[in-house]
Design an enzyme around this catalytic site. Structure first.
Site, PDB file in Angstrom:
ATOM      1  CE  LYS A 273      44.219   6.636  31.076  1.00 53.11           C
ATOM      2  NZ  LYS A 273      45.180   6.484  32.195  1.00 53.11           N
TER       3      LYS A 273
ATOM      4  CG  HIS B  73      43.234   8.365  28.080  1.00 51.86           C
ATOM      5  ND1 HIS B  73      43.681   9.350  28.936  1.00 51.86           N
ATOM      6  CD2 HIS B  73      44.339   7.936  27.407  1.00 51.86           C
ATOM      7  CE1 HIS B  73      44.984   9.515  28.781  1.00 51.86           C
ATOM      8  NE2 HIS B  73      45.395   8.661  27.866  1.00 51.86           N
TER       9      HIS B  73
END
Length: 414
Positions: free
Chosen positions: A325, A330
């Site tokens: 990430k 995300h």
């Protein structure tokens, strides 16, 4: 663990991520620690705490028109096309399998981009026309139609654990003998709706995604899609398919704690990882790499490493751990799918992706083998991918290297 389950292998992979719009560019980005996070071009961000996100900066004009301008479907279809070409099959082949081919697809916002546009229009005009709600039910059907699927279709919307859960569901369909091929994965778009939601929670970072770093200050939203072709092992061998990896276990659990905050003791995460290990018939010290959920929030990162410590005990500090990430943001319901793609490539090609933005680990994390800045060349026999979500949803998938699978009965597969 099931007795004599059918083995399930990955034979095709397609990726659309902020740092790579196909499998090979995504792989190179992982090797180089290249981020796809930057200023957002498609959405007005001036009212939000941050102006950055993991945005996929390619357009889908023809495909978007065909699919009613739904970005969820457009990204998924690009990933599906690559996965088909990569695996050597197509929609005609899938259609010919009838009920022996199915789909397990994940999203958290499928249809919501159009839903919010309609809602804003109707609120502005004081109208109530709920027909657009049907968009929420049909996004997976668009993808299934493109894929030629005539078997079972599952749509998983368990927030940010959805992509990982969808793989587990597809894995079960094959190992229980209900299908020979499953198209699995997830897609989620960057929308004003999702950004506003995390903005209201004060969880967005204005500076970047920095999992496990002492200066982390929140998460960065991303978007993308990743799709896998899963096959019955014998089916894959019969058609001479290239085998990337074998899926060997998964676990699903729930914190039963809070709608947005994880259990600080990591109860759900611990249960999901233990279930996956048990399902795969592995010991904790069998695991070489964990692709962490690693959102870069203060609470999540601490909870996850505490949970890993609880599950793996003495081996916890020896496992290579990273959060991709740091490079993609995300990607919500697609996060687990994109991160599993990173695991598949890591296992097949022998490297550990980095937490590209990690400069100085928080003091409590210093003993863990956190991979910083750039990838590390290392053989990986077993990898675990974690996803922990709103509503306490937790999911974990384990896969293993396929070298020994590619030779059987004297036949060598590339």
């Amino acid at each position: 663990m099931l007795k004599n389950p059918i083995r399930v292998v990955v034979t095709g992979l397609g990726v659309v991520a902020p740092n790579g719009y196909d499998k090979e560019t995504f792989y190179q980005a992982l090797l180089d620690g290249k981020s796809g996070i930057g200023n957002v071009e498609r959405i007005e961000m001036s009212n939000f705490r941050t102006q950055i996100a993991g945005e996929v900066k390619i357009s889908f004009p023809e495909m978007a028109r065909e699919h009613n301008f739904d970005r969820t479907v457009s990204m998924a279809c690009v990933a599906l096309d690559e996965a088909f070409k990569d695996s050597g099959i197509d929609s005609t082949y899938i259609s010919g399998l009838g009920i022996r081919a199915g789909m397990s697809f994940a999203t958290s916002l499928g249809g919501n981009s159009r839903m919010m546009e309609h809602l804003k229009e109707e609120l502005d005009e004081r109208k109530i026309q709920p027909e657009w709600l049907t968009d929420l039910n049909f996004f997976s059907n668009y993808i299934a139609k493109n894929a030629g699927v005539k078997g079972a279709i599952n749509s998983t919307t368990s927030a940010c654990a959805a992509g990982t859960a969808a793989v587990g569901i597809g894995f079960d369909q094959i190992r229980l003998g209900r299908a020979d091929v499953m198209i699995v994965g997830g897609s989620d778009p960057l929308t004003e709706f999702s950004i506003a939601g995390f903005h209201s929670l004060r969880s967005l970072s204005p500076t970047g995604s920095k999992p496990f770093d002492e200066n982390r200050d929140g998460l960065v939203i991303g978007e993308g899609a990743s799709i896998f072709i899963l096959e019955n092992y014998d089916h894959a061998l019969e058609r001479g398919a290239h085998i990337y990896a074998e899926i060997i276990g998964y676990g699903l659990s729930n914190d039963a704690y809070h709608i947005t905050s994880p259990d600080p003791n990591g109860g759900g995460a611990i249960r999901a990882m233990k279930m996956a290990l048990q399902d795969a018939n592995l010991r904790p010290d069998d695991v070489d790499y964990i692709n962490a959920h690693g959102t870069s929030t203060l609470v999540n990162d601490k909870m996850e490493l505490n949970a890993i410590n609880e599950v793996f005990q003495d081996h916890a500090k020896k496992i290579s751990i990273s959060s991709t990430k740091s490079m993609t943001g995300h990607c919500l319901g697609a996060a687990g799918s994109i991160e599993l793609a990173a695991c598949v490539l890591a296992v097949e090609r022998g490297f550990v992706p980095p937490t590209a933005t990690l400069s100085k680990p928080e003091k409590d994390f210093e003993e863990f083998s956190l991979i910083k800045s750039k990838s590390v060349k290392k053989p990986i026999k077993v990898a675990m991918s974690n996803s922990f979500a709103f509503g306490g949803n937790t999911a974990c998938v384990i896969l293993k290297k396929a070298d020994e699978l590619n030779v059987r009965k004297g036949v060598q597969f590339d």
